[in-house]
Design a protein around this motif. Structure first.
Motif, PDB file in Angstrom:
ATOM      1  N   ARG A   1      -2.971 -15.553   2.807  1.00 32.92           N
ATOM      2  CA  ARG A   1      -3.915 -16.643   3.102  1.00 32.92           C
ATOM      3  C   ARG A   1      -5.321 -16.094   3.324  1.00 32.92           C
ATOM      4  O   ARG A   1      -6.313 -16.718   2.947  1.00 32.92           O
ATOM      5  N   ALA A   2      -5.395 -14.929   3.945  1.00 34.98           N
ATOM      6  CA  ALA A   2      -6.704 -14.313   4.160  1.00 34.98           C
ATOM      7  C   ALA A   2      -7.371 -14.011   2.817  1.00 34.98           C
ATOM      8  O   ALA A   2      -8.547 -14.328   2.604  1.00 34.98           O
TER       9      ALA A   2
ATOM     10  N   ARG B   1     -10.602  -7.743   3.272  1.00 32.66           N
ATOM     11  CA  ARG B   1     -10.275  -6.560   4.072  1.00 32.66           C
ATOM     12  C   ARG B   1     -10.054  -6.990   5.511  1.00 32.66           C
ATOM     13  O   ARG B   1     -10.723  -7.887   6.013  1.00 32.66           O
ATOM     14  N   MET B   2      -9.129  -6.306   6.163  1.00 31.87           N
ATOM     15  CA  MET B   2      -8.828  -6.555   7.569  1.00 31.87           C
ATOM     16  C   MET B   2      -8.641  -5.217   8.262  1.00 31.87           C
ATOM     17  O   MET B   2      -8.015  -4.317   7.691  1.00 31.87           O
ATOM     18  N   VAL B   3      -9.172  -5.090   9.482  1.00 36.18           N
ATOM     19  CA  VAL B   3      -8.902  -3.909  10.301  1.00 36.18           C
ATOM     20  C   VAL B   3      -8.003  -4.357  11.440  1.00 36.18           C
ATOM     21  O   VAL B   3      -8.422  -5.153  12.299  1.00 36.18           O
ATOM     22  N   THR B   4      -6.766  -3.895  11.433  1.00 35.98           N
ATOM     23  CA  THR B   4      -5.832  -4.254  12.493  1.00 35.98           C
ATOM     24  C   THR B   4      -5.873  -3.165  13.567  1.00 35.98           C
ATOM     25  O   THR B   4      -5.913  -1.971  13.259  1.00 35.98           O
ATOM     26  N   ILE B   5      -5.891  -3.594  14.811  1.00 33.01           N
ATOM     27  CA  ILE B   5      -6.200  -2.704  15.937  1.00 33.01           C
ATOM     28  C   ILE B   5      -4.952  -2.440  16.771  1.00 33.01           C
ATOM     29  O   ILE B   5      -4.290  -3.373  17.233  1.00 33.01           O
ATOM     30  N   CYS B   6      -4.654  -1.164  16.971  1.00 33.17           N
ATOM     31  CA  CYS B   6      -3.578  -0.744  17.869  1.00 33.17           C
ATOM     32  C   CYS B   6      -4.149  -0.571  19.276  1.00 33.17           C
ATOM     33  O   CYS B   6      -5.115   0.170  19.463  1.00 33.17           O
ATOM     34  N   THR B   7      -3.553  -1.251  20.255  1.00 32.62           N
ATOM     35  CA  THR B   7      -4.099  -1.233  21.616  1.00 32.62           C
ATOM     36  C   THR B   7      -3.317  -0.343  22.581  1.00 32.62           C
ATOM     37  O   THR B   7      -3.742  -0.131  23.704  1.00 32.62           O
ATOM     38  N   ARG B   8      -2.166   0.159  22.129  1.00 28.00           N
ATOM     39  CA  ARG B   8      -1.364   1.115  22.904  1.00 28.00           C
ATOM     40  C   ARG B   8      -0.895   2.184  21.919  1.00 28.00           C
ATOM     41  O   ARG B   8      -0.236   1.862  20.924  1.00 28.00           O
ATOM     42  N   LEU B   9      -1.200   3.423  22.195  1.00 28.38           N
ATOM     43  CA  LEU B   9      -0.942   4.468  21.207  1.00 28.38           C
ATOM     44  C   LEU B   9       0.535   4.619  20.873  1.00 28.38           C
ATOM     45  O   LEU B   9       0.877   5.063  19.775  1.00 28.38           O
TER      46      LEU B   9
ATOM     47  N   ILE C   1       1.844  -1.087   8.806  1.00 22.45           N
ATOM     48  CA  ILE C   1       1.274  -2.325   8.255  1.00 22.45           C
ATOM     49  C   ILE C   1       0.134  -1.985   7.302  1.00 22.45           C
ATOM     50  O   ILE C   1       0.031  -2.539   6.198  1.00 22.45           O
ATOM     51  N   ALA C   2      -0.725  -1.053   7.710  1.00 20.37           N
ATOM     52  CA  ALA C   2      -1.845  -0.655   6.849  1.00 20.37           C
ATOM     53  C   ALA C   2      -1.339   0.021   5.579  1.00 20.37           C
ATOM     54  O   ALA C   2      -1.886  -0.183   4.489  1.00 20.37           O
ATOM     55  N   GLU C   3      -0.283   0.811   5.709  1.00 23.09           N
ATOM     56  CA  GLU C   3       0.257   1.496   4.531  1.00 23.09           C
ATOM     57  C   GLU C   3       0.906   0.513   3.561  1.00 23.09           C
ATOM     58  O   GLU C   3       0.912   0.744   2.348  1.00 23.09           O
ATOM     59  N   ALA C   4       1.447  -0.582   4.082  1.00 19.65           N
ATOM     60  CA  ALA C   4       2.178  -1.531   3.238  1.00 19.65           C
ATOM     61  C   ALA C   4       1.272  -2.525   2.525  1.00 19.65           C
ATOM     62  O   ALA C   4       1.705  -3.162   1.567  1.00 19.65           O
ATOM     63  N   HIS C   5       0.024  -2.661   2.992  1.00 15.87           N
ATOM     64  CA  HIS C   5      -0.858  -3.705   2.460  1.00 15.87           C
ATOM     65  C   HIS C   5      -2.223  -3.100   2.133  1.00 15.87           C
ATOM     66  O   HIS C   5      -2.953  -2.673   3.041  1.00 15.87           O
ATOM     67  N   ASP C   6      -2.587  -3.074   0.882  1.00 10.69           N
ATOM     68  CA  ASP C   6      -3.857  -2.475   0.460  1.00 10.69           C
ATOM     69  C   ASP C   6      -5.072  -3.028   1.201  1.00 10.69           C
ATOM     70  O   ASP C   6      -5.990  -2.264   1.522  1.00 10.69           O
ATOM     71  N   PRO C   7      -5.160  -4.333   1.499  1.00  9.35           N
ATOM     72  CA  PRO C   7      -6.377  -4.848   2.152  1.00  9.35           C
ATOM     73  C   PRO C   7      -6.480  -4.511   3.636  1.00  9.35           C
ATOM     74  O   PRO C   7      -7.499  -4.812   4.256  1.00  9.35           O
TER      75      PRO C   7
ATOM     76  N   TRP D   1     -12.047   5.004   0.923  1.00  6.18           N
ATOM     77  CA  TRP D   1     -10.656   4.793   0.534  1.00  6.18           C
ATOM     78  C   TRP D   1     -10.591   3.865  -0.679  1.00  6.18           C
ATOM     79  O   TRP D   1      -9.830   4.119  -1.627  1.00  6.18           O
ATOM     80  N   GLN D   2     -11.385   2.795  -0.651  1.00  2.19           N
ATOM     81  CA  GLN D   2     -11.356   1.848  -1.769  1.00  2.19           C
ATOM     82  C   GLN D   2     -11.853   2.490  -3.066  1.00  2.19           C
ATOM     83  O   GLN D   2     -11.337   2.185  -4.139  1.00  2.19           O
TER      84      GLN D   2
END
Length: 276
Positions: free
Chosen positions: A28-29, A36-44, A53-59, A263-264
């Protein structure tokens, strides 16, 4: 008609809110022009899941750090640990980190210690620092400036909704301010005035999804496709056509998150196969 390209510079695709339909949310995005989306990890400790998730989805790209509200509950990160994570080609930012005295003022000292570690990691990697700041303006401005004086680094004030004074302190250091759905709320005129006074070349847009959905979705689960609604309000704030505002924020994102563009460039989209 082509939908203008835009980037959601801050979301949380690993959160349970998206577990049942993450591929659909990303699809949908893309349909909405959010390429492009930057997804943020809040706990290491959750970094492997966010990385996957980033590896599975190019955007999708990702960043990782310890959220200030979790700083007292999580093991203190080390600079070496963050630098090691940053070697991944789709790891593009340090954080989110910062200070939050609204709910967790009792952990202020460990939050400050964590923030300084993340600043050092941003300095060491050259990646942008991603800052969460709430009810901690004075300490935030001081620590950011002290770190910058020791060694320059880049930074975005994510989901900026603080005072004009903190905005000016950040902008004076060359940092960026990110507009979330809060900037589109009807009662947020004072916040929109802060953005309007900022240089256009220092503005990003984000959802912080699943939180803070902008109108007309306010009160519902937010998702990356909705960043277009916030960007349309941003275009109004700066008196620009949406296409122009989107293009300017894209250029800003590329400048700050330069690792994404690299990367792109190394991973051009696959061309459809020709049919005989």
């Amino acid at each position: 008609m082509t939908v203008p390209a835009i980037t959601d510079s801050h979301c949380h695709l690993d959160f349970p809110d998206f577990a049942e339909e993450r591929p659909e949310v990303i699809s949908r995005a893309l349909t909405a022009g959010v390429h492009r989306m930057v997804t943020i990890c809040t706990r290491l400790k959750n970094e492997p899941q966010v990385r996957a998730i980033a590896e599975a989805h190019d955007p999708v790209f990702y960043a990782a750090g310890t959220h200030p509200m979790s700083a007292a509950e999580e093991p203190l990160a080390s600079v070496d640990e963050l630098v090691a994570l940053a070697q991944h080609p789709k790891f593009v930012g340090i954080g989110e980190t910062g200070l939050d005295y609204h709910y967790t003022a009792d952990s202020a000292e460990v939050q400050k210690q964590s923030l300084r570690i993340h600043i050092e990691a941003a300095q060491a990697t050259g990646l942008p620092l991603i800052i969460h700041s709430r009810d901690a303006d004075e300490d935030m401005a001081r620590i950011l400036a002290e770190g910058y004086k020791a060694q320059e680094y880049t930074c975005v004030m994510h989901c900026f909704s603080s005072t004009p004074e903190l905005a000016r302190a950040a902008l004076d250091l060359g940092f960026y301010l990110s507009m979330s759905g809060i900037a589109a709320f009807p009662k947020s005129q004072e916040l929109r005035d802060i953005f309007a006074a900022a240089p256009l070349d220092r503005i990003l847009v984000e959802t912080d999804s699943p939180y803070l959905a902008p109108p007309p979705h306010r009160g519902k689960r937010n998702e990356p496709s909705y960043v277009a609604h916030t960007a349309k309000k941003g275009a109004e704030v700066f008196g620009l056509p949406y296409e122009d505002f989107a293009a300017r924020t894209e250029a800003n994102f590329d400048r700050l998150f330069s690792k994404v563009a690299r990367w792109q460039a190394d991973h051009p989209p696959a061309r459809p196969e020709a049919h005989a």
